[in-house]
Design an enzyme around this catalytic site. Structure first.
Site, mmCIF file in Angstrom:
data_model
loop_
_atom_site.group_PDB
_atom_site.id
_atom_site.type_symbol
_atom_site.label_atom_id
_atom_site.label_comp_id
_atom_site.label_asym_id
_atom_site.label_seq_id
_atom_site.Cartn_x
_atom_site.Cartn_y
_atom_site.Cartn_z
ATOM 1 N N ASP A 104 0.830 -1.208 0.000
ATOM 2 C CA ASP A 104 0.000 0.000 0.000
ATOM 3 C C ASP A 104 0.861 1.252 0.000
ATOM 4 O O ASP A 104 0.557 2.226 -0.679
ATOM 5 C CB ASP A 104 -0.918 0.000 1.225
ATOM 6 C CG ASP A 104 -1.856 -1.192 1.251
ATOM 7 O OD1 ASP A 104 -2.550 -1.409 0.249
ATOM 8 O OD2 ASP A 104 -1.867 -1.912 2.267
ATOM 9 N N HIS A 136 6.660 11.870 9.730
ATOM 10 C CA HIS A 136 5.875 12.992 9.198
ATOM 11 C C HIS A 136 5.237 12.624 7.860
ATOM 12 O O HIS A 136 4.030 12.831 7.654
ATOM 13 C CB HIS A 136 6.785 14.210 9.027
ATOM 14 C CG HIS A 136 6.125 15.371 8.342
ATOM 15 N ND1 HIS A 136 5.565 16.420 9.032
ATOM 16 C CD2 HIS A 136 5.920 15.642 7.020
ATOM 17 C CE1 HIS A 136 5.052 17.290 8.177
ATOM 18 N NE2 HIS A 136 5.257 16.840 6.934
ATOM 19 N N GLU A 137 6.032 12.071 6.945
ATOM 20 C CA GLU A 137 5.503 11.746 5.619
ATOM 21 C C GLU A 137 4.412 10.684 5.694
ATOM 22 O O GLU A 137 3.442 10.713 4.913
ATOM 23 C CB GLU A 137 6.633 11.299 4.700
ATOM 24 C CG GLU A 137 7.712 12.341 4.447
ATOM 25 C CD GLU A 137 7.170 13.631 3.860
ATOM 26 O OE1 GLU A 137 6.138 13.595 3.150
ATOM 27 O OE2 GLU A 137 7.775 14.693 4.118
ATOM 28 N N HIS A 193 1.000 12.079 5.948
ATOM 29 C CA HIS A 193 0.372 12.386 4.656
ATOM 30 C C HIS A 193 -0.167 11.127 3.989
ATOM 31 O O HIS A 193 -1.266 11.132 3.420
ATOM 32 C CB HIS A 193 1.378 13.061 3.727
ATOM 33 C CG HIS A 193 1.853 14.397 4.185
ATOM 34 N ND1 HIS A 193 0.998 15.370 4.654
ATOM 35 C CD2 HIS A 193 3.107 14.924 4.253
ATOM 36 C CE1 HIS A 193 1.699 16.444 4.980
ATOM 37 N NE2 HIS A 193 2.984 16.202 4.754
ATOM 38 N N HIS A 237 -0.611 19.315 6.584
ATOM 39 C CA HIS A 237 0.248 19.985 7.547
ATOM 40 C C HIS A 237 -0.571 20.691 8.629
ATOM 41 O O HIS A 237 -1.684 21.146 8.385
ATOM 42 C CB HIS A 237 1.138 21.006 6.845
ATOM 43 C CG HIS A 237 2.271 20.362 6.106
ATOM 44 N ND1 HIS A 237 2.836 20.911 4.976
ATOM 45 C CD2 HIS A 237 2.924 19.198 6.317
ATOM 46 C CE1 HIS A 237 3.800 20.133 4.544
ATOM 47 N NE2 HIS A 237 3.876 19.079 5.333
#
Length: 541
Positions: free
Chosen positions: A174, A238-239, A242, A248
């Site tokens: 995925d 962090h990524e 998303h 953000h």
């Protein structure tokens, strides 16, 4: 609170395509006299990260400095700076900070002041997701370390939601993780060292969920101190936000704040991020141990056990410990104690002076295991075999093979055998030997069964104690080491007996020079050494 569930289902890719395809210069009216020459850099930044919409290239829409000042104010407010609209030093320096390549604002956001986390586009329609690292990996990081960093980054999100993440092995995933340099085919070219560190795509088809890292960065693992390096763990965590549907956040302490900060494995997901991920996928069903909330960004504190195990155990003290298992894996030495391990290079240099959780590397071992009984690298195919209690697992790298665990008796061992003491290859013939109590077996790897005329008495291993803790063969010097308590016995494969200086202190030898000044353990009370049969000249065939 404002949650923008947006009908925006177009991937981030499209938004950047518009910017890249136009390549229009900033209208001269924006480069106003009251701002210095840095306004060009600022305007590029504002376009790139969504503070000036891509559709505002109309002649009459940009007439004065007020338009640019309004955009600068939005950027300043989002970053927690005073919203003056002026390009002061703090504002200009902000545009030079390494950061994520995903925009801070999207067209539907520009007239709305975002105060908290933001949900973007669709979410995954399932809570069990797979991931895979594709292509080449950073030269500054071993593959097993890279896998661990990715695993820990995903754990930050799964701890607080119903999400579960598993490596896909060689199967489609995925979330596809790739390291690219410069232009890499998605119209989101990287810019070399610094600047944009990575970008990700919201859930969806094609690129949906994928994460791209800038291969030109000097990526470093958690705990390494390198002023020129970039910590992979924090950027990856962090990524992945998303990849799961979060945009953000203007909350400076939030993980989804767009600018880079180095964090370590002790980082606790701030409440803003928890609220966001739970709004998408619901809270976790697992009652995880509670920790004191913190958003400090500190140097590593190695005394935190892996969060993959609900029960907290203290890590072993490096210079005051015995060993549960030891093995050579890919020419390196891995030493296990409890739920932790140390890693040494082929010259016996410690990678870290503290032990780290086993589940950081080998994700699919049981969550509640107490210790590794034995481990070895199979000579036949270099796969890694773990023994825990009455079962064993086979791993290809740090990915568990399907069909495991299997019971010990699957190897032809007695059904009433509850665990093994040690497993090692023997340098004399390269075959695998399994030890338990005062007996040993030889394993035929072609059939994956112990040979029929076993078990045999350990008396043939002259001077080696029974009821071992660990054993391994070190290819570098052609000798086999047996461990019990705080000591080890060096077995000379040529003379078929332990060396005269055995036993020796384990930590003083294997963790030298770190532990050279540690108190020397009393090795005289290590009993159960079988009487040596000095007149037996045969080897453990």
């Amino acid at each position: 609170m404002m949650i923008l569930l947006g009908l925006l289902t177009v991937p981030i890719l499209l938004l950047f395509n518009i910017y890249k395809s136009h390549q229009l210069p900033l209208p001269q009216s924006l480069k106003i006299d009251s701002l210095d020459s840095r306004s060009g850099d600022i305007s590029d930044f504002l376009f790139k990260f969504g503070y000036i919409p891509k559709d505002d290239f109309r002649v009459g829409s940009i007439r004065s400095s007020d338009y640019l000042k309004d955009a600068i104010k939005r950027m300043q407010r989002f970053a927690g700076l005073p919203a003056t609209g002026e390009i002061d030093a703090a504002t200009f320096n902000l545009t030079k900070r390494p950061r994520c390549g995903v925009p801070d604002y999207f067209p539907s956001d520009i007239r709305n002041r975002v105060k908290r986390y933001v949900l973007k586009g669709p979410k995954w329609d399932k809570t069990t997701l797979t991931w895979r690292i594709n292509g080449s990996t950073p030269s500054t990081m071993r593959r097993t370390v890279l896998d661990s960093e990715i695993h820990q980054a995903l754990l930050l999100w799964s701890r607080h939601s119903k999400l579960k993440f598993y490596p896909s092995g060689s199967n489609p995933a995925d979330i596809l993780i790739t390291f690219f340099s410069r232009d890499h085919g998605d119209n989101l070219a990287f810019d070399g060292i610094g600047g944009v560190l990575a970008h990700a795509f919201f859930p969806g088809p094609d690129f949906g969920g994928d994460v791209h890292f800038d291969a030109d960065e000097t990526w470093i693992e958690t705990g390494k101190k390198d002023p020129s390096g970039t910590g992979l763990f924090g950027v990856a965590a962090h990524e992945f936000g998303h990849s799961l549907g979060l945009s953000h956040s203007p909350i400076v302490e939030s993980l989804m704040f767009p600018y880079y900060r180095d964090i370590d494995f002790d980082f606790e997901l701030p409440q803003d991020d928890i609220n966001g991920i739970q709004a998408l996928y619901g809270p976790s069903d697992t009652k995880w141990p509670t920790h004191k909330p913190t958003t400090k960004f500190t140097t590593p504190r190695p005394n935190r056990p892996t969060t993959y195990i609900p029960k907290i155990t203290e890590p072993p003290t490096t210079c005051d410990t015995s060993f549960d298992a030891i093995s050579t894996i890919r020419s390196e030495i891995f030493i296990f104690k409890g739920r932790y391990f140390w890693r040494l290079d082929e010259n016996k240099n410690l990678e870290r002076d503290y032990a780290i959780p086993v589940n950081n590397f080998w994700f699919n071992l049981p969550k509640d295991f107490e210790k590794i009984d034995a481990v070895y690298e199979r000579p036949l195919d270099s796969k890694i075999v773990f023994f825990l209690g009455a079962s064993y697992w086979v791993f290809d790298g740090n990915n568990a093979e399907s069909g495991y665990p299997k019971p010990l008796y699957d190897l032809g061992l007695p059904r009433n055998l509850k665990s093994v003491d040690a497993v090692t290859t023997w340098g004399y013939n390269g075959l695998v030997y399994i030890f338990a109590g005062n007996q040993y077996w030889r394993l035929d790897e072609r059939t994956n069964r112990v040979e029929l005329d076993y078990p045999r008495s350990m008396k043939i291993w002259k001077g080696v104690p029974t009821n071992l803790d660990a054993a391994f063969h070190w290819q570098k010097n052609g000798r086999t080491y047996f461990f019990k308590g705080r000591g080890f016995w060096l077995f000379d494969d040529r003379t078929m007996s332990v060396t005269p200086d055995s036993p020796q202190s384990s930590v003083h030898y294997w963790f030298d020079p770190l532990c050279k000044n540690a108190p020397y353990p009393d090795l005289n009370d290590i009993s159960s050494t079988e009487p040596s049969i000095r007149d037996v000249n045969s080897s453990p065939s």
